[in-house]
Design an enzyme around this catalytic site. Structure first.
Site, short mmCIF file in Angstrom:
data_model
loop_
_atom_site.label_atom_id
_atom_site.label_comp_id
_atom_site.label_asym_id
_atom_site.label_seq_id
_atom_site.Cartn_x
_atom_site.Cartn_y
_atom_site.Cartn_z
N HIS A 175 -26.22 -7.96 47.16
CA HIS A 175 -26.98 -8.45 46.02
C HIS A 175 -26.80 -7.59 44.78
CE1 HIS A 175 -30.82 -9.81 43.95
NE2 HIS A 175 -30.27 -10.95 44.31
N LYS A 187 -25.12 -5.90 41.39
CA LYS A 187 -24.36 -6.36 40.23
C LYS A 187 -23.80 -5.09 39.57
CE LYS A 187 -28.10 -9.26 40.79
NZ LYS A 187 -27.57 -10.15 41.77
N ASP A 212 -13.54 4.19 36.55
CA ASP A 212 -12.90 5.51 36.58
C ASP A 212 -13.77 6.58 37.25
OD1 ASP A 212 -10.66 4.51 35.33
OD2 ASP A 212 -11.30 5.08 33.31
#
Length: 276
Positions: A227, A229, A234
């Site tokens: 779930h 996001k 880098d």
């Protein structure tokens, strides 16, 4: 291949610049095309199996502000599965009065003024918030839809990547995000993606196009949901918040996105990502 089950029956419509949706699919057709190497492109037609009925934009924030001094936010819904460890989520506590002020303003626009969703996209769009918080952590904050979070935060971060991009995401249907990840891969950036099984089953998911382009993609295999996001650029810049990488997430729903330059948080996420 636009769809592994129906690619053989796709036919261009006469005198039109787009393709029909695959036979048996009832959702609107979405056509995309990306250059994946010199002289080679992938073109796809995506559609849902069932018709899509618009039921309205959603208030998708997950945040709270304590005493005007601290903010808790991220991808966790306040549910047993969201906060209890069954679903994979990322949450953060930011102890900063300026950050708390911005979140309070967002809350009051909704709670006191009834300004939700696309009603907030006015000509007085707030400038993106970029500030130094405690222990010299550089933080950039955006609220959707008014701050165009993909265009102004996520896309520049992807374009600035030089070595690696690790993404853990619930849904990935955003056409431009997909294109930017393919471009990053083509210029030599190591891109890796983990996507939720539900998101991978969506008719408009772009993860198979990433695979065709040579980007390794893992579909989560746990009982709960991927779930998050999140994206780690880098091994340094960490993106998190409530916004799925979808067109609705960027331009319709109430969301927040944070870009954090904080070495210890980035290292912690990198270790978790490698484990998964």
């Amino acid at each position: 291949e636009a769809d592994r089950h129906t690619a053989s029956i796709l036919k261009p419509q006469k005198d039109r610049s787009f393709w029909q949706r695959p036979a048996g699919f009832k959702g609107p057709a979405q056509c995309v095309g990306y250059t994946i190497e010199e002289g080679k492109a992938v073109i796809a037609v995506h559609a849902s199996r069932e018709p899509i009925e618009f039921v309205g934009d959603i208030m998708h924030h997950k945040f709270l502000v304590a005493d005007g001094k601290a903010v808790w936010t991220g991808s966790c819904n306040l549910s047993n599965s969201g906060t209890g460890g069954y679903n994979a989520n990322a949450a953060i506590v930011i102890r900063s009065e300026p950050v708390a002020k911005w979140f309070t303003r967002e809350f009051e626009r909704m709670f006191l003024q009834g300004m939700f969703h696309r009603r907030k996209t006015d000509q007085l769009r707030p400038q993106l918030r970029k500030l130094m918080v405690k222990d010299r952590t550089l933080l950039q904050l955006g609220f959707c839809p008014q701050d165009y979070c993909f265009e102004n935060i996520i896309q520049p971060a992807i374009q600035g990547a030089r070595e690696s991009i690790d993404i853990a995401i619930f849904f990935l249907t955003h056409k431009r995000a997909t294109g930017e990840l393919i471009k990053a891969h083509r210029r030599g950036v190591e891109v890796r993606v983990i996507i939720d099984a539900t998101g991978a089953g969506n008719g408009y998911t772009k993860h198979e196009l990433l695979r065709v382009s040579g980007i390794p993609v893992k579909v989560e295999s746990w009982g709960g949901k991927m779930h998050m996001k999140c994206a780690l650029i880098d091994k340094r810049e960490l993106i998190l918040g409530s916004m799925n990488w979808t067109a609705a997430g960027e331009s319709k729903n109430d969301e927040n996105v944070i870009l954090l330059d904080h070495p210890s948080s980035s290292l912690e996420f990198a270790s978790l990502f490698d484990d998964m």
